[in-house]
Design an enzyme around this catalytic site. Sequence first.
Site, PDB file in Angstrom:
ATOM      1  N   GLU A 191     -22.357  -1.464   0.935  1.00  0.00           N
ATOM      2  CA  GLU A 191     -22.434  -0.039   0.448  1.00  0.00           C
ATOM      3  C   GLU A 191     -23.623   0.590   0.917  1.00  0.00           C
ATOM      4  OE1 GLU A 191     -22.858   0.658  -4.106  1.00  0.00           O
ATOM      5  OE2 GLU A 191     -20.944   1.681  -3.718  1.00  0.00           O
ATOM      6  N   GLU A 230     -19.009  -1.021 -13.923  1.00  0.00           N
ATOM      7  CA  GLU A 230     -18.207  -0.282 -12.871  1.00  0.00           C
ATOM      8  C   GLU A 230     -19.403  -0.186 -11.657  1.00  0.00           C
ATOM      9  OE1 GLU A 230     -17.627   2.246 -10.366  1.00  0.00           O
ATOM     10  OE2 GLU A 230     -17.633   3.967 -11.571  1.00  0.00           O
ATOM     11  N   CYS A 232     -19.103   5.859  -5.419  1.00  0.00           N
ATOM     12  CA  CYS A 232     -18.642   4.542  -5.577  1.00  0.00           C
ATOM     13  C   CYS A 232     -17.442   4.211  -4.632  1.00  0.00           C
ATOM     14  CB  CYS A 232     -18.758   3.813  -7.002  1.00  0.00           C
ATOM     15  SG  CYS A 232     -18.016   5.010  -8.381  1.00  0.00           S
ATOM     16  N   LYS A 285     -28.444   5.953 -21.604  1.00  0.00           N
ATOM     17  CA  LYS A 285     -29.531   5.929 -20.878  1.00  0.00           C
ATOM     18  C   LYS A 285     -29.040   6.626 -19.606  1.00  0.00           C
ATOM     19  CE  LYS A 285     -31.614   3.512 -17.828  1.00  0.00           C
ATOM     20  NZ  LYS A 285     -31.971   4.651 -16.914  1.00  0.00           N
TER      21      LYS A 285
END
Length: 498
Positions: A403, A272, A306, A198
Amino acid sequence: MANIAKRASSALEESQPVWEYADAPESTEIVKLEDRYGLFIGGELVEPKSGRWFETINPATEETLAEVAEAGPEDVDLAVRAARTASTKWRKLPGSERAKYLYRIARQIQERAREFAVLETMDGGKPIKESRDVDVPLAAAHFFYYAGWADKLEYAFPNRGPRPIGVAGQVIPWNFPLLMAAWKLAPALATGNTVVLKPAETTPLTALLLSQVIREAELPPGVVNIVTGAGPTGAALVEHDDIDKIAFTGSTEVGKVIRRTIAGTGKRLTLELGGKAANIAFEDAPLDQAVEGIINGIFFNQGHVCCAGSRLLVQEPVFEPLLEKLKDRLQTLRVGNPLDKNTDVGAINSRAQLEKIEELVASGVDEGGEMYQPECVLPERGFWFRPTLFTKVSQSHRIAREEIFGPVLSILTFRTPAEAVEKANNTPYGLSAGIWTEKGSRILWMAERMKAGVVWANTFNRFDPTSPFGGYKESGFGREGGLQGLEPYLDLDPNGSS
Ligand code: NAI
Ligand code: MG
């Protein structure tokens, strides 16, 4: 852009001419967009049973590129069934035969590299020089690399009887759409699994172009299925009873939801997730080289990375000179049309992401950080954010902890190596770190102490399919890339038995 040139020139001698960059846009002619894209199930693009479609836009222009099917639970079920049916034969195929398909896919990605790069940039907003030089070549490299392993699994895991797990459900994000598809598909296929993938809702188009390549490579129908949609589609895949393994790349928040959802089901999982990496510059670092690495570390792909080096830790004696150099370098970054070959910083991927960045940056100012941005002119339409530096940041500030996933660097200082270690590891994340120093012994000393899956020394953001990538703590678990990247897709006998 004119403003950048003017500012830069004012710092130069009056007598020196001002050199403007001419526009250098990449043509979009090579991309043939359909009005609508169905779901890739059982080797065909099919209409969604849900009857629903959504639009994907170009974030640099806000223009609609195409309509894409939104898979509902019934569609996800069809895709999983197709994958299960295909699994019977695919898992029994000799590895050398599976490898042939992977090599074909790799070569076709190379063959159509420009088309993939332009489409990636149109759908997601990243600079063409990055999609062209990083995303697409690395995607091909990943398929080549894992093709090589397909017939060597017995050597990779001697006496452990490597067997495919079965059907993998894979959910990927929007920051490296094709590359993340490659990271997920290549090891799964090499090990004999079948897949339902997906893609993210803002960037589905390169995965759908990949479905064409997969068809042309004559991969048996159902070995790879692609279901487009947003969070609920991903959730339907995660919750499906007949999935054996989930692989997810995305936010820590969703990663936690997924882990809760599948707890106790026996499904295997790799995650992850996010990061808040420290890029650490010691006083003996080669400063000009470090500046390039720091800039790349946080402004590559608009900071939608990331493992971005979003916290710069600078040893106090070099704080002033390094900051000056960083500010100078920021002035020269070209922000704007991602299809222009000179562009360094492209469009923010979505309005939602832009709002998130704006909110966090506002909190940085409120909490007492000092913000610096170059005076670049931003396009009127589309989603943009100026490259941003923050000084006077303390460890408790949100911009030092959360983040941001945007072009925003928080700069902190330290005095001793021990303090650098403390500060670098003072985060719930643990995905990557960077070290800048001339001393080899210090690199090793630091690398040993970094709670991070990847540690770069005197470089940053280097990726290679042979090198495992993944995190600690809230950055997730499991590794992608390298020999280690095969393991999550295999059932193995316990170590040592035969
Ligand atoms: P997200 O985690 O919601 O999206 C990633 C993927 O997960 C997409 O394909 C999405 O459709 C899917 N998804 C969403 N909810 C799901 C659910 N409940 N079950 C299964 N799949 C689901 O990330 P989002 O909202 O796009 O970005 C939010 C923040 O997450 C970013 O600002 C960034 O900080 C972080 N992020 C980190 C990424 C990384 O590579 N570490 C990638 C994307 C986002
Ligand atoms: Mg899009």
